[in-house]
Design a protein around this motif. Structure first.
Motif, PDB file in Angstrom:
ATOM      1  N   LEU A 187      41.211  92.162  26.341  1.00  0.00           N
ATOM      2  CA  LEU A 187      41.198  92.207  27.743  1.00  0.00           C
ATOM      3  C   LEU A 187      41.115  91.047  28.354  1.00  0.00           C
ATOM      4  O   LEU A 187      40.030  90.241  28.286  1.00  0.00           O
ATOM      5  CB  LEU A 187      40.484  93.519  28.151  1.00  0.00           C
ATOM      6  N   LEU A 188      42.209  90.676  29.165  1.00  0.00           N
ATOM      7  CA  LEU A 188      42.114  89.386  29.896  1.00  0.00           C
ATOM      8  C   LEU A 188      42.321  89.680  31.271  1.00  0.00           C
ATOM      9  O   LEU A 188      43.533  90.066  31.708  1.00  0.00           O
ATOM     10  CB  LEU A 188      42.863  88.165  29.388  1.00  0.00           C
ATOM     11  N   ASP A 189      41.568  89.737  32.394  1.00  0.00           N
ATOM     12  CA  ASP A 189      41.721  89.734  33.744  1.00  0.00           C
ATOM     13  C   ASP A 189      41.985  88.458  34.450  1.00  0.00           C
ATOM     14  O   ASP A 189      40.907  87.633  34.473  1.00  0.00           O
ATOM     15  CB  ASP A 189      40.448  90.566  34.507  1.00  0.00           C
ATOM     16  N   THR A 190      43.002  88.233  35.072  1.00  0.00           N
ATOM     17  CA  THR A 190      43.312  87.147  35.434  1.00  0.00           C
ATOM     18  C   THR A 190      43.128  86.918  37.064  1.00  0.00           C
ATOM     19  O   THR A 190      43.631  86.033  37.693  1.00  0.00           O
ATOM     20  CB  THR A 190      44.721  86.784  35.311  1.00  0.00           C
ATOM     21  N   THR A 191      42.535  88.056  37.584  1.00  0.00           N
ATOM     22  CA  THR A 191      42.264  87.813  39.098  1.00  0.00           C
ATOM     23  C   THR A 191      41.653  86.760  39.640  1.00  0.00           C
ATOM     24  O   THR A 191      42.281  86.317  40.662  1.00  0.00           O
ATOM     25  CB  THR A 191      41.461  89.357  39.494  1.00  0.00           C
ATOM     26  N   GLU A 192      40.810  86.504  39.126  1.00  0.00           N
ATOM     27  CA  GLU A 192      40.039  85.146  39.461  1.00  0.00           C
ATOM     28  C   GLU A 192      40.214  83.888  38.923  1.00  0.00           C
ATOM     29  O   GLU A 192      39.597  82.801  39.024  1.00  0.00           O
ATOM     30  CB  GLU A 192      38.481  85.387  39.509  1.00  0.00           C
ATOM     31  N   LEU A 193      41.395  83.957  38.045  1.00  0.00           N
ATOM     32  CA  LEU A 193      41.693  82.733  37.007  1.00  0.00           C
ATOM     33  C   LEU A 193      42.923  82.282  37.485  1.00  0.00           C
ATOM     34  O   LEU A 193      43.877  82.846  37.851  1.00  0.00           O
ATOM     35  CB  LEU A 193      41.717  83.120  35.638  1.00  0.00           C
ATOM     36  N   ASP A 194      42.991  80.893  37.506  1.00  0.00           N
ATOM     37  CA  ASP A 194      44.493  80.190  37.559  1.00  0.00           C
ATOM     38  C   ASP A 194      44.782  80.158  36.322  1.00  0.00           C
ATOM     39  O   ASP A 194      44.371  80.619  35.125  1.00  0.00           O
ATOM     40  CB  ASP A 194      44.082  78.532  38.058  1.00  0.00           C
ATOM     41  N   ILE A 195      46.408  79.847  36.287  1.00  0.00           N
ATOM     42  CA  ILE A 195      47.109  79.979  35.071  1.00  0.00           C
ATOM     43  C   ILE A 195      46.550  79.146  33.831  1.00  0.00           C
ATOM     44  O   ILE A 195      46.611  79.368  32.824  1.00  0.00           O
ATOM     45  CB  ILE A 195      48.557  79.486  35.254  1.00  0.00           C
ATOM     46  N   GLU A 196      45.753  77.836  34.272  1.00  0.00           N
ATOM     47  CA  GLU A 196      45.499  76.973  32.960  1.00  0.00           C
ATOM     48  C   GLU A 196      44.177  77.685  32.290  1.00  0.00           C
ATOM     49  O   GLU A 196      43.757  77.439  31.255  1.00  0.00           O
ATOM     50  CB  GLU A 196      45.122  75.646  33.584  1.00  0.00           C
ATOM     51  N   THR A 197      43.244  78.025  33.400  1.00  0.00           N
ATOM     52  CA  THR A 197      42.096  78.723  32.713  1.00  0.00           C
ATOM     53  C   THR A 197      42.478  80.024  31.801  1.00  0.00           C
ATOM     54  O   THR A 197      41.710  80.022  30.808  1.00  0.00           O
ATOM     55  CB  THR A 197      41.088  79.204  33.965  1.00  0.00           C
ATOM     56  N   ALA A 198      43.225  80.909  32.442  1.00  0.00           N
ATOM     57  CA  ALA A 198      43.693  82.103  31.746  1.00  0.00           C
ATOM     58  C   ALA A 198      44.483  81.770  30.407  1.00  0.00           C
ATOM     59  O   ALA A 198      44.190  82.167  29.383  1.00  0.00           O
ATOM     60  CB  ALA A 198      44.791  83.031  32.536  1.00  0.00           C
ATOM     61  N   PHE A 199      45.254  80.403  30.451  1.00  0.00           N
ATOM     62  CA  PHE A 199      46.012  80.074  29.175  1.00  0.00           C
ATOM     63  C   PHE A 199      44.774  79.658  28.110  1.00  0.00           C
ATOM     64  O   PHE A 199      45.015  79.949  27.119  1.00  0.00           O
ATOM     65  CB  PHE A 199      46.724  79.023  29.677  1.00  0.00           C
ATOM     66  N   ALA A 200      43.740  78.869  28.757  1.00  0.00           N
ATOM     67  CA  ALA A 200      42.787  78.147  27.554  1.00  0.00           C
ATOM     68  C   ALA A 200      42.028  79.458  27.037  1.00  0.00           C
ATOM     69  O   ALA A 200      41.725  79.386  25.824  1.00  0.00           O
ATOM     70  CB  ALA A 200      41.746  77.447  28.534  1.00  0.00           C
ATOM     71  N   ARG A 201      41.803  80.383  27.730  1.00  0.00           N
ATOM     72  CA  ARG A 201      40.987  81.580  27.158  1.00  0.00           C
ATOM     73  C   ARG A 201      42.130  82.246  26.005  1.00  0.00           C
ATOM     74  O   ARG A 201      41.541  82.933  25.026  1.00  0.00           O
ATOM     75  CB  ARG A 201      40.890  82.508  28.474  1.00  0.00           C
ATOM     76  N   ALA A 202      43.226  82.520  26.402  1.00  0.00           N
ATOM     77  CA  ALA A 202      44.309  83.143  25.633  1.00  0.00           C
ATOM     78  C   ALA A 202      44.568  82.285  24.308  1.00  0.00           C
ATOM     79  O   ALA A 202      44.471  82.784  23.026  1.00  0.00           O
ATOM     80  CB  ALA A 202      45.577  83.528  26.239  1.00  0.00           C
ATOM     81  N   CYS A 203      44.489  81.125  24.448  1.00  0.00           N
ATOM     82  CA  CYS A 203      44.540  80.028  23.284  1.00  0.00           C
ATOM     83  C   CYS A 203      43.278  80.226  22.568  1.00  0.00           C
ATOM     84  O   CYS A 203      43.452  79.975  21.083  1.00  0.00           O
ATOM     85  CB  CYS A 203      44.826  78.425  23.755  1.00  0.00           C
ATOM     86  N   ALA A 204      42.151  80.385  23.068  1.00  0.00           N
ATOM     87  CA  ALA A 204      40.920  80.543  22.192  1.00  0.00           C
ATOM     88  C   ALA A 204      41.073  81.633  21.374  1.00  0.00           C
ATOM     89  O   ALA A 204      40.468  81.787  19.976  1.00  0.00           O
ATOM     90  CB  ALA A 204      39.608  80.266  23.220  1.00  0.00           C
ATOM     91  N   ILE A 205      41.810  82.835  21.989  1.00  0.00           N
ATOM     92  CA  ILE A 205      41.636  84.087  21.115  1.00  0.00           C
ATOM     93  C   ILE A 205      42.677  83.914  19.715  1.00  0.00           C
ATOM     94  O   ILE A 205      42.389  84.247  18.880  1.00  0.00           O
ATOM     95  CB  ILE A 205      42.197  85.317  21.951  1.00  0.00           C
ATOM     96  N   VAL A 206      43.559  82.988  20.173  1.00  0.00           N
ATOM     97  CA  VAL A 206      44.591  82.784  19.119  1.00  0.00           C
ATOM     98  C   VAL A 206      43.969  81.992  17.994  1.00  0.00           C
ATOM     99  O   VAL A 206      44.312  82.491  16.712  1.00  0.00           O
ATOM    100  CB  VAL A 206      46.096  82.306  19.563  1.00  0.00           C
ATOM    101  N   GLU A 207      43.345  80.908  18.585  1.00  0.00           N
ATOM    102  CA  GLU A 207      42.815  79.775  17.528  1.00  0.00           C
ATOM    103  C   GLU A 207      41.725  80.570  16.775  1.00  0.00           C
ATOM    104  O   GLU A 207      41.626  80.303  15.378  1.00  0.00           O
ATOM    105  CB  GLU A 207      42.160  78.680  18.419  1.00  0.00           C
TER     106      GLU A 207
END
Length: 212
Positions: A187-207
């Motif tokens: 689960l990734l809530d992007t309410t308080e995240l800019d796109i780059e921060t959200a992307f970094a968290r998604a990348c970390a999950i994939v990696e």
């Protein structure tokens, strides 16, 4: 590798999906564009999106060139897409296309990223990685309003918010493949995240998954 990304409209899932596909060299499919293409077909035929027979015919005879039509992103197309997506026969007609794309990535690519409403629960329940992207109604409405205004459309945030909430209600309440997070989704809530921060968290999950 199959990455399934689900979530409501304007949560940021489409942007994240495209960026993940580009970073990891995977094929990308916006499955919502299939339903938008069916909705757009019906609107141009002046047919009722609630008519199951007309919607099924449009899905079975879908012109894939419509997937690149700029009218796909219009709000009335989005409303029509949400209506036809609640018709079980339409979902069945488009199911094979989506699963085939996931099973046989185009151009011999090593995997796919699919985003939509039921990827992790119905289309690819065995996906390697599942993400469910969310954000508050207010933030999603603000994002979508800016997106539309940047395209030169005169829209009010209040009407965009009402439209998003109506679509959420339809998508979550439909009996066939409702919008919901898979039990094993990140689960990734992007309410308080800019796109780059959200992307970094998604990348970390994939990696993290790739390192196993």
């Amino acid at each position: 590798m199959i990455i399934a990304i689900d979530g409501p409209a304007a949560s940021g899932k489409g942007t994240l999906a495209r960026k993940l596909a580009e970073k990891f060299n995977l094929a990308y499919l916006d499955t919502g564009s299939l339903y938008r293409a069916v909705g757009l077909t019906l609107l141009r035929q002046k047919a009722d999106p609630k008519d199951p027979n007309a919607a099924l015919a449009a899905a079975r005879n879908l012109d894939h060139r419509l997937l690149n039509d700029p009218d796909l992103r219009k709000e009335d197309t989005g409303r029509a897409a949400s209506i036809v997506a609640a018709i079980p026969d339409v979902r069945t007609a488009l199911l094979a296309f989506q699963r085939d794309f996931a099973a046989k990535p185009p151009q011999g690519m090593a995997g796919v990223v699919l985003d939509g409403r039921d990827i992790g629960t119905v289309i690819c329940p065995d996906a390697d990685i599942k993400l469910f992207i969310s954000a508050s109604d207010e933030v999603r409405a603000r994002r979508r309003t800016k997106e539309l205004q940047d395209k030169g459309l005169n829209v009010a945030k209040e009407s965009v918010l009402a439209d998003l909430q109506d679509r959420d209600k339809r998508d979550s309440a439909r009996s066939d493949a409702p919008l919901k997070a898979a039990d094993d989704a990140h689960l990734l809530d992007t309410t308080e995240l800019d796109i780059e921060t959200a992307f970094a968290r998604a990348c970390a999950i994939v990696e993290q998954h790739a390192a196993r």
